[in-house]
Write a protein that holds these residues in place. Sequence first.
Motif, PDB file in Angstrom:
ATOM      1  N   LYS A   1     -67.197   7.253  30.502  1.00  0.00           N
ATOM      2  CA  LYS A   1     -66.936   7.949  31.747  1.00  0.00           C
ATOM      3  C   LYS A   1     -67.598   7.277  32.943  1.00  0.00           C
ATOM      4  CE  LYS A   1     -64.919  11.609  29.827  1.00  0.00           C
ATOM      5  NZ  LYS A   1     -63.488  11.840  29.950  1.00  0.00           N
ATOM      6  N   VAL A   2     -68.292   6.195  32.705  1.00  0.00           N
ATOM      7  CA  VAL A   2     -68.970   5.521  33.806  1.00  0.00           C
ATOM      8  C   VAL A   2     -67.931   4.939  34.759  1.00  0.00           C
ATOM      9  CG1 VAL A   2     -70.418   3.572  34.426  1.00  0.00           C
ATOM     10  CG2 VAL A   2     -71.047   5.015  32.517  1.00  0.00           C
ATOM     11  N   GLN A   3     -68.056   5.279  36.023  1.00  0.00           N
ATOM     12  CA  GLN A   3     -67.085   4.804  37.004  1.00  0.00           C
ATOM     13  C   GLN A   3     -67.558   3.518  37.675  1.00  0.00           C
ATOM     14  OE1 GLN A   3     -64.122   6.244  38.020  1.00  0.00           O
ATOM     15  NE2 GLN A   3     -64.212   7.833  36.493  1.00  0.00           N
ATOM     16  N   THR A   4     -68.714   3.587  38.277  1.00  0.00           N
ATOM     17  CA  THR A   4     -69.212   2.388  38.948  1.00  0.00           C
ATOM     18  C   THR A   4     -70.708   2.253  38.688  1.00  0.00           C
ATOM     19  OG1 THR A   4     -69.666   3.647  40.945  1.00  0.00           O
ATOM     20  CG2 THR A   4     -67.594   2.490  40.868  1.00  0.00           C
ATOM     21  N   LEU A   5     -71.174   1.032  38.835  1.00  0.00           N
ATOM     22  CA  LEU A   5     -72.609   0.777  38.806  1.00  0.00           C
ATOM     23  C   LEU A   5     -72.973   0.257  40.188  1.00  0.00           C
ATOM     24  CD1 LEU A   5     -72.994  -1.207  35.486  1.00  0.00           C
ATOM     25  CD2 LEU A   5     -73.411   1.193  35.861  1.00  0.00           C
ATOM     26  N   THR A   6     -74.108   0.681  40.684  1.00  0.00           N
ATOM     27  CA  THR A   6     -74.542   0.170  41.970  1.00  0.00           C
ATOM     28  C   THR A   6     -75.953  -0.368  41.840  1.00  0.00           C
ATOM     29  OG1 THR A   6     -73.253   1.909  42.979  1.00  0.00           O
ATOM     30  CG2 THR A   6     -74.743   0.731  44.397  1.00  0.00           C
ATOM     31  N   VAL A   7     -76.115  -1.633  42.164  1.00  0.00           N
ATOM     32  CA  VAL A   7     -77.439  -2.231  42.194  1.00  0.00           C
ATOM     33  C   VAL A   7     -77.832  -2.332  43.658  1.00  0.00           C
ATOM     34  CG1 VAL A   7     -78.819  -4.245  41.617  1.00  0.00           C
ATOM     35  CG2 VAL A   7     -76.951  -3.555  40.123  1.00  0.00           C
TER      36      VAL A   7
ATOM     37  N   TYR B   1     -60.393  -1.100  35.457  1.00  0.00           N
ATOM     38  CA  TYR B   1     -59.773   0.062  34.823  1.00  0.00           C
ATOM     39  C   TYR B   1     -60.083   1.353  35.571  1.00  0.00           C
ATOM     40  CZ  TYR B   1     -58.707   3.471  31.259  1.00  0.00           C
ATOM     41  OH  TYR B   1     -58.203   4.552  30.590  1.00  0.00           O
ATOM     42  N   ARG B   2     -61.125   1.337  36.372  1.00  0.00           N
ATOM     43  CA  ARG B   2     -61.543   2.554  37.064  1.00  0.00           C
ATOM     44  C   ARG B   2     -61.012   2.664  38.474  1.00  0.00           C
ATOM     45  NH1 ARG B   2     -62.365   5.831  33.209  1.00  0.00           N
ATOM     46  NH2 ARG B   2     -63.934   5.149  31.742  1.00  0.00           N
TER      47      ARG B   2
ATOM     48  N   ASP C   1     -61.191   2.119  45.717  1.00  0.00           N
ATOM     49  CA  ASP C   1     -61.714   3.468  45.595  1.00  0.00           C
ATOM     50  C   ASP C   1     -61.770   3.875  44.121  1.00  0.00           C
ATOM     51  OD1 ASP C   1     -62.596   5.917  46.419  1.00  0.00           O
ATOM     52  OD2 ASP C   1     -60.585   6.745  46.618  1.00  0.00           O
ATOM     53  N   THR C   2     -62.852   4.533  43.765  1.00  0.00           N
ATOM     54  CA  THR C   2     -62.951   5.055  42.402  1.00  0.00           C
ATOM     55  C   THR C   2     -63.210   6.545  42.470  1.00  0.00           C
ATOM     56  OG1 THR C   2     -65.318   4.726  42.312  1.00  0.00           O
ATOM     57  CG2 THR C   2     -63.949   2.925  41.532  1.00  0.00           C
ATOM     58  N   ALA C   3     -63.242   7.155  41.318  1.00  0.00           N
ATOM     59  CA  ALA C   3     -63.484   8.597  41.289  1.00  0.00           C
ATOM     60  C   ALA C   3     -64.967   8.909  41.328  1.00  0.00           C
ATOM     61  CB  ALA C   3     -62.846   9.208  40.052  1.00  0.00           C
ATOM     62  N   GLY C   4     -65.783   7.915  41.582  1.00  0.00           N
ATOM     63  CA  GLY C   4     -67.219   8.159  41.684  1.00  0.00           C
ATOM     64  C   GLY C   4     -67.537   8.998  42.897  1.00  0.00           C
ATOM     65  N   SER C   5     -68.780   9.329  43.035  1.00  0.00           N
ATOM     66  CA  SER C   5     -69.142  10.270  44.084  1.00  0.00           C
ATOM     67  C   SER C   5     -69.719   9.565  45.297  1.00  0.00           C
ATOM     68  CB  SER C   5     -70.176  11.232  43.544  1.00  0.00           C
ATOM     69  OG  SER C   5     -71.282  10.497  43.068  1.00  0.00           O
ATOM     70  N   SER C   6     -69.635   8.262  45.317  1.00  0.00           N
ATOM     71  CA  SER C   6     -70.482   7.533  46.240  1.00  0.00           C
ATOM     72  C   SER C   6     -69.934   7.411  47.646  1.00  0.00           C
ATOM     73  CB  SER C   6     -70.725   6.148  45.687  1.00  0.00           C
ATOM     74  OG  SER C   6     -69.488   5.554  45.405  1.00  0.00           O
ATOM     75  N   SER C   7     -68.756   7.943  47.907  1.00  0.00           N
ATOM     76  CA  SER C   7     -68.175   7.676  49.224  1.00  0.00           C
ATOM     77  C   SER C   7     -69.050   8.244  50.334  1.00  0.00           C
ATOM     78  CB  SER C   7     -66.788   8.265  49.321  1.00  0.00           C
ATOM     79  OG  SER C   7     -66.869   9.661  49.395  1.00  0.00           O
ATOM     80  N   PHE C   8     -69.831   9.273  50.009  1.00  0.00           N
ATOM     81  CA  PHE C   8     -70.665   9.851  51.054  1.00  0.00           C
ATOM     82  C   PHE C   8     -71.810   8.931  51.425  1.00  0.00           C
ATOM     83  CE2 PHE C   8     -70.007  14.390  52.248  1.00  0.00           C
ATOM     84  CZ  PHE C   8     -68.659  14.351  51.995  1.00  0.00           C
TER      85      PHE C   8
ATOM     86  N   ALA D   1     -40.637  18.405  56.185  1.00  0.00           N
ATOM     87  CA  ALA D   1     -41.599  18.756  55.154  1.00  0.00           C
ATOM     88  C   ALA D   1     -42.437  17.526  54.871  1.00  0.00           C
ATOM     89  CB  ALA D   1     -40.893  19.216  53.886  1.00  0.00           C
ATOM     90  N   SER D   2     -43.531  17.700  54.156  1.00  0.00           N
ATOM     91  CA  SER D   2     -44.283  16.521  53.769  1.00  0.00           C
ATOM     92  C   SER D   2     -44.660  16.608  52.308  1.00  0.00           C
ATOM     93  CB  SER D   2     -45.503  16.322  54.659  1.00  0.00           C
ATOM     94  OG  SER D   2     -46.221  17.502  54.789  1.00  0.00           O
ATOM     95  N   CYS D   3     -45.133  15.493  51.830  1.00  0.00           N
ATOM     96  CA  CYS D   3     -45.400  15.358  50.411  1.00  0.00           C
ATOM     97  C   CYS D   3     -46.834  14.846  50.305  1.00  0.00           C
ATOM     98  CB  CYS D   3     -44.410  14.346  49.856  1.00  0.00           C
ATOM     99  SG  CYS D   3     -44.380  14.250  48.094  1.00  0.00           S
ATOM    100  N   VAL D   4     -47.650  15.495  49.504  1.00  0.00           N
ATOM    101  CA  VAL D   4     -49.042  15.084  49.385  1.00  0.00           C
ATOM    102  C   VAL D   4     -49.311  14.612  47.956  1.00  0.00           C
ATOM    103  CG1 VAL D   4     -51.424  15.710  49.842  1.00  0.00           C
ATOM    104  CG2 VAL D   4     -49.603  16.883  51.020  1.00  0.00           C
ATOM    105  N   VAL D   5     -49.837  13.420  47.859  1.00  0.00           N
ATOM    106  CA  VAL D   5     -50.113  12.841  46.546  1.00  0.00           C
ATOM    107  C   VAL D   5     -51.627  12.855  46.333  1.00  0.00           C
ATOM    108  CG1 VAL D   5     -49.910  10.777  45.142  1.00  0.00           C
ATOM    109  CG2 VAL D   5     -48.128  11.344  46.772  1.00  0.00           C
ATOM    110  N   TYR D   6     -52.066  13.427  45.255  1.00  0.00           N
ATOM    111  CA  TYR D   6     -53.498  13.519  44.992  1.00  0.00           C
ATOM    112  C   TYR D   6     -53.915  12.544  43.901  1.00  0.00           C
ATOM    113  CZ  TYR D   6     -53.274  17.889  47.536  1.00  0.00           C
ATOM    114  OH  TYR D   6     -53.073  18.837  48.501  1.00  0.00           O
ATOM    115  N   THR D   7     -55.031  11.893  44.143  1.00  0.00           N
ATOM    116  CA  THR D   7     -55.643  11.093  43.087  1.00  0.00           C
ATOM    117  C   THR D   7     -57.059  11.604  42.898  1.00  0.00           C
ATOM    118  OG1 THR D   7     -56.634   9.444  44.526  1.00  0.00           O
ATOM    119  CG2 THR D   7     -54.373   9.063  43.858  1.00  0.00           C
ATOM    120  N   ALA D   8     -57.752  11.066  41.905  1.00  0.00           N
ATOM    121  CA  ALA D   8     -59.118  11.516  41.669  1.00  0.00           C
ATOM    122  C   ALA D   8     -60.104  10.747  42.528  1.00  0.00           C
ATOM    123  CB  ALA D   8     -59.473  11.350  40.194  1.00  0.00           C
TER     124      ALA D   8
END
Lengths: 689, 154
Positions: free
Chosen positions: A273-279, A423-424, A447-454, B110-117
Amino acid sequence: MKLAPQSVPYRALQKVSGFVVVAFFVANSNDWGLPAAAAAGGAILIAALAYETAYYRRFDYELTADTLDISSGVISRREREIPYRRIQNVDVSQSVIQRAIGIAAVDLETAGGSSTEGSIRFVKPAEATRLRREVQRRKSGSSAGEASATEGSADGADRDAVGPAEEELFAISPGELALVGALSFDGRLIGLLVFLSSGSVPVLSGFIPEASATALTATAIVAVGGLFLVSWILGAGVAFSNYYGFRLSRAGDELRYERGLFRRYSGSIPTEKVQTLTVSDNPAKRVLGYASLSIETAGYAPGQSGDGGSQAAVPIATTDRVYRLAHEVESFGTPTFSRPPKRIRWRYVFRYVIAVAVLVGVAFAVDWFVTPDLPWYGPAVLLLAVPPAAHLKWKHRGYWLGDDHLLTRNGFWSRTVTVVPYYRIQTVIDSRTIFQRRWNVATIVADTAGSSSFSGTSAAAVDFELDEAIELREALQERLQSALTTQRNRRDRFEWFEGDVDEAVEAGPDDDADGVDVADAEEAAGAGRAGAGNDADTGDDDAATARDAGIPDADRDAERGDTQSGDSSDSGSDADSDPVDAEDEPAIPDDGVVRPDFSTTDRDYSEPAERIDTGEYAVDRFPSDADVAHQRGGRNGEADEGTSDEETGEERTSDEETGEERTSDGGTSNQESAEDPAESDGGSAGDEK
Amino acid sequence: MTAQSLHPRIRIVWILRAVIVAAVFSLPFAGGFYIGRLPMWAPFAAGGVVLALGVVHAVLKYRRWSYEIREDALYLDRGVVTQVRTTVPLVRIQHVDSRRGPVERGVGLASCVVYTAGSRGADVRIPGLTPDGASDLREELKRLAIRADGEDAV
């Protein structure tokens, strides 16, 4: 399972604690204040106790075969099922008081969602550990094939107690801990005070017009010095207590961490489940040869990061140790970063010159309105620092395309190297601001699903030549696709070869080439069954999978049924589907490997599939041809006759595709296959994560 | 599929939005006029400038916007000041919405919204579609996402 009884008074007191502050003011207000406050406090405490008792009685959690079920809620009730496969990480934490009374909080994170999906407050520490282990064990048990690899052939009870052996990856040394303290400087306090004082400087100087400029400056210097010292001590204290006793270890296919002096944190992160590593490092750390590492999963939603998101962050270690550890988790090669074009340094020069100009302007304005003696052109000295700053900024940017990973590097003061496995990658964003367009450069963000965007550490290759940027974008796109293909192949293999994975991988390709005859396949099935220690688990899971996906594979199910009933004597687990046709039992090949039959069917997909009603859920009598592990020739004809179906042929076909792909991965239900009536019990919490 | 542009009527939606922004922007100036500190024309001038900018922006935005469904990704190209090109691999699509806001309903769009994780481009909105177009696009993306097999969309 119930919570720990101690949690009732603890939770009640926790709730009431906010009231204490109010009560304090009430008590001090007048003569009647004290008794009034005491009475109100008592009433609230009793109400809280009553509520928490009800909460305790209502709260119930249970570890089922493939989900963790939590039912909770006093006024509005909630039943939640979290599939083990979807759990990103499990965190256990204990504050000082919680440790004193022997309770711990367990948080289970799945991807997405704005809050922690499974929050169990509170259980006994032993139970917390058991939960964590159990979730991990069941998770690896439900991802087909892997359980046997990691846990050998021990039976359920044994595995429960032992678990996979832990291998220590990292333990903080006292020297490192001291360094963490020394180097973590909490800038937030300074920022806050600077912000506050920026407004008050003119006001203050209005009050003390007669004070000389030197006195003012001296006071300011002392104040700033004190401020730095206080921030530093605060930061050091927080970091010290946070990272005291930090330990990171690998157990099977998960990482475990432990840390904390006052508040103990421990938890596990599945490596998959590891998304990214940050050093990350800063100039001071670079000089001393240290760096820090953080491991991100999709579990922590953006903005939710209570104490910096990733809890398994290695605060500090020598650079090579950090990289060794990073390689343990994600084996990327030795990076050689390519930098943006040199001319881009001019862009930074302009940017900094403008910043300095603005500073000078502000200083001039202050000078004009307030104290006409100060040298307002002072900030212009910073111009000298502009060329080196621009150069350094350029120098520390870069990206590198590895075999399986994208590495990006940014920042001088706080330099971060982000490792993203192809892959992520979620989306690839190519953006060009109006200024970048003037320079013909672009920024590519993976972009990844990690939480780091903030915290701004998502992998970005900033200011690269347009051509290069476009090339990078295309490359990322391609590599993501090929990584997906690789992953898919590997996964499917796990699904097909239930017995000995290694053997299967070795033996697979060449045997497949000359086609698998019926007897062979049947033998194989038997052997696979006999060999795998986790058959019952897999069988269960498969049934669930099939239900989830909406397109169960009747034949395979039946065979699994066989498998289970044949096996149940030694595995102790009960099969939930009866053998449909006992003589169908496949034979065992010599090498003990079940092989797929690659022969395509002659089924006409425009015709609806035959369905059989099992009472519980409807299944497709005739499974699609792609993922049938051991198919016998005779079946093709027999299924073509069936035409009873509730759905149109076309709809079925598209669902079929879902089904065959979903079943092959062991339980991913796709929300889009929801038109299938069999799907009714498919979706559960956190399913699409 | 070649690059698709948006429905021309989307400009109306964006211009309406610019009008609202301009109105809000001119409020403080109107206040200034009310208390007698600013001349009569100030709120109109402020609002007018913002409105002009907004209209130009809306028109340019419309010209710039395009989307395309490629073999394995949804590709979007948009943005006036900052040009953004987003590639959303079909595998990564979590779910797809088609939605119609009140203004969109007013002009029949109308619009279409695509969601990713993802954390940054977590939702991608394609505005300016006809209602049928939006549901067709949704169905199409759904089909493609299923075909692309997003086993592990995270």
